[in-house]
Design a protein around this motif. Structure first.
Motif, PDB file in Angstrom:
ATOM      1  N   TYR A  97       0.848  -1.204   0.000  1.00 26.66           N
ATOM      2  CA  TYR A  97       0.000   0.000   0.000  1.00 26.66           C
ATOM      3  C   TYR A  97       0.884   1.256   0.000  1.00 26.66           C
ATOM      4  O   TYR A  97       0.539   2.275   0.590  1.00 26.66           O
ATOM      5  N   LEU A  98       2.039   1.161  -0.664  1.00 26.63           N
ATOM      6  CA  LEU A  98       2.987   2.283  -0.680  1.00 26.63           C
ATOM      7  C   LEU A  98       2.650   3.253  -1.796  1.00 26.63           C
ATOM      8  O   LEU A  98       2.225   2.856  -2.880  1.00 26.63           O
ATOM      9  N   LYS A  99       2.887   4.539  -1.527  1.00 29.96           N
ATOM     10  CA  LYS A  99       2.737   5.561  -2.554  1.00 29.96           C
ATOM     11  C   LYS A  99       4.126   5.927  -3.077  1.00 29.96           C
ATOM     12  O   LYS A  99       5.136   5.499  -2.506  1.00 29.96           O
ATOM     13  N   LYS A 100       4.154   6.746  -4.132  1.00 33.57           N
ATOM     14  CA  LYS A 100       5.427   7.098  -4.761  1.00 33.57           C
ATOM     15  C   LYS A 100       6.400   7.713  -3.750  1.00 33.57           C
ATOM     16  O   LYS A 100       7.586   7.371  -3.710  1.00 33.57           O
ATOM     17  N   LYS A 105      11.480   7.253  -0.466  1.00 38.35           N
ATOM     18  CA  LYS A 105      12.185   7.201   0.830  1.00 38.35           C
ATOM     19  C   LYS A 105      12.921   5.877   0.995  1.00 38.35           C
ATOM     20  O   LYS A 105      14.070   5.841   1.428  1.00 38.35           O
ATOM     21  N   LEU A 106      12.240   4.775   0.660  1.00 37.54           N
ATOM     22  CA  LEU A 106      12.861   3.453   0.819  1.00 37.54           C
ATOM     23  C   LEU A 106      14.055   3.295  -0.121  1.00 37.54           C
ATOM     24  O   LEU A 106      15.093   2.746   0.272  1.00 37.54           O
ATOM     25  N   ASN A 107      13.927   3.814  -1.344  1.00 34.75           N
ATOM     26  CA  ASN A 107      15.053   3.767  -2.289  1.00 34.75           C
ATOM     27  C   ASN A 107      16.232   4.576  -1.779  1.00 34.75           C
ATOM     28  O   ASN A 107      17.390   4.163  -1.899  1.00 34.75           O
ATOM     29  N   ALA A 108      15.942   5.745  -1.202  1.00 37.98           N
ATOM     30  CA  ALA A 108      17.007   6.620  -0.700  1.00 37.98           C
ATOM     31  C   ALA A 108      17.767   5.953   0.445  1.00 37.98           C
ATOM     32  O   ALA A 108      18.985   6.081   0.555  1.00 37.98           O
ATOM     33  N   ILE A 109      17.040   5.217   1.292  1.00 43.06           N
ATOM     34  CA  ILE A 109      17.677   4.587   2.454  1.00 43.06           C
ATOM     35  C   ILE A 109      18.350   3.264   2.086  1.00 43.06           C
ATOM     36  O   ILE A 109      19.484   2.995   2.470  1.00 43.06           O
ATOM     37  N   ILE A 297      12.442  -5.555   1.285  1.00 44.72           N
ATOM     38  CA  ILE A 297      13.765  -5.036   1.645  1.00 44.72           C
ATOM     39  C   ILE A 297      14.674  -6.244   1.859  1.00 44.72           C
ATOM     40  O   ILE A 297      14.479  -7.018   2.799  1.00 44.72           O
ATOM     41  N   ASN A 298      15.633  -6.421   0.956  1.00 45.36           N
ATOM     42  CA  ASN A 298      16.535  -7.576   1.066  1.00 45.36           C
ATOM     43  C   ASN A 298      17.672  -7.255   2.035  1.00 45.36           C
ATOM     44  O   ASN A 298      18.193  -6.150   2.041  1.00 45.36           O
TER      45      ASN A 298
END
Length: 299
Positions: A97-100, A105-109, A297-298
């Protein structure tokens, strides 16, 4: 890290807490408290506050997989630790249920450790509310015809529901329960009846609004919704009698007109990959999709 006892089932008493944490965010239909409460039993939804984030986790009733909503309300500097805390408790957890903005944020971290996927079956259908009220334009010409035919065929009435006449809504819910023997309902593994009952039981506490449509004095359709984000009508439930042609079209138009006269947008939720639903929702000319994503998240 965490222990299961920190997690609690979502209940109506948690409404203010959830509104506090989600208050600064433009929410999707999935993040409306009513939606979470409605599907709490089905998805075994539980929550805990971890590092200042409200974390909601559940188990997908179809796949049996553990999932998490995006943790919200905390400081971004603690997001990495919070995600790893959830992964320590549930190693295979999928964030959904993630938005852009969430995936950014997840990509940045996490960089390439974040495996992001578009979830087409979860994309939300958002419409300009005024178009649903007027049904103007060539694309919606057939909808106007449905309404005209309905009005010519039946003596109709549309009742808005409040706490005073809530018994009308209960009668409509019971009258329009789907027959489980029908072929098309065999694919619906979710317990929608129980979810609708949960909304009804908490109708006043959730601040919901509803309407019931009658044709020649008989229950033809009902619908339940609420305002979110200050400008959007969120439609949680819409049911109509399958033998009363045009009932879906009429209840859709009457509800957005009478219950939400100032709404700029209408969120009619996702299609769950059900072909008939997808076709019906596309036929109302939605705005470009608000895409929904999931992330693994691997380690």
């Amino acid at each position: 890290f965490l222990f299961m006892q920190n997690f609690r089932q979502i209940s109506i008493e948690d409404k203010q807490l959830f509104e506090k944490y989600y208050g600064g965010r433009k929410i999707s239909s999935y993040e409306s408290f009513s939606n979470m409460l409605m599907w709490q039993a089905e998805d075994k939804l539980e929550y805990a506050v971890i590092n200042g984030f409200l974390c909601v986790v559940g188990i997908n009733s179809v796949s049996g997989k553990r999932f998490s909503y995006m943790p919200v309300g905390g400081d971004d500097s603690a997001l990495c630790d919070t995600v790893f805390a959830l992964k320590a408790e549930y190693p295979d957890i999928i964030f959904t249920y993630l938005k852009k903005g969430d995936t950014d944020k997840l990509n940045a971290i996490f960089g390439e450790k974040a495996e992001i996927s578009e979830e087409r079956d979860l994309f939300e259908y958002i419409y300009e509310a005024e178009k649903l009220r007027t049904l103007s334009g060539k694309a919606l010409h057939a909808k106007r015809n449905h309404i005209n035919k309905f009005e010519a065929t039946y003596e109709s009435r549309f009742d808005m529901i409040s706490s005073e006449n809530k018994a009308e809504l209960e009668a409509a819910i019971l009258a329009l329960r789907d027959d489980p023997a029908l072929e098309e309902n065999k694919t619906m593994l979710v317990d929608e009846d129980a979810a609708i009952d949960k909304l009804y039981e908490n109708f006043d506490a959730l601040g919901l609004t509803a309407g019931v449509l009658y044709a020649d004095g008989n229950i033809a359709a009902y619908t339940i919704g609420e305002m979110i984000n200050g400008d959007t009508a969120l439609i949680h439930v819409e049911k109509a009698h399958r033998d009363i042609e045009g009932a879906y079209t009429v209840v859709n138009q009457r509800f957005i007109t009478e219950a939400f006269p100032t709404a700029l947008y209408a969120n009619r939720e996702e299609d769950m990959g059900v072909e008939g639903l997808r076709k019906a929702k596309l036929s109302y000319s939605p705005l470009p999709f608000d895409k929904i994503y999931s992330a693994k998240i691997n380690s």
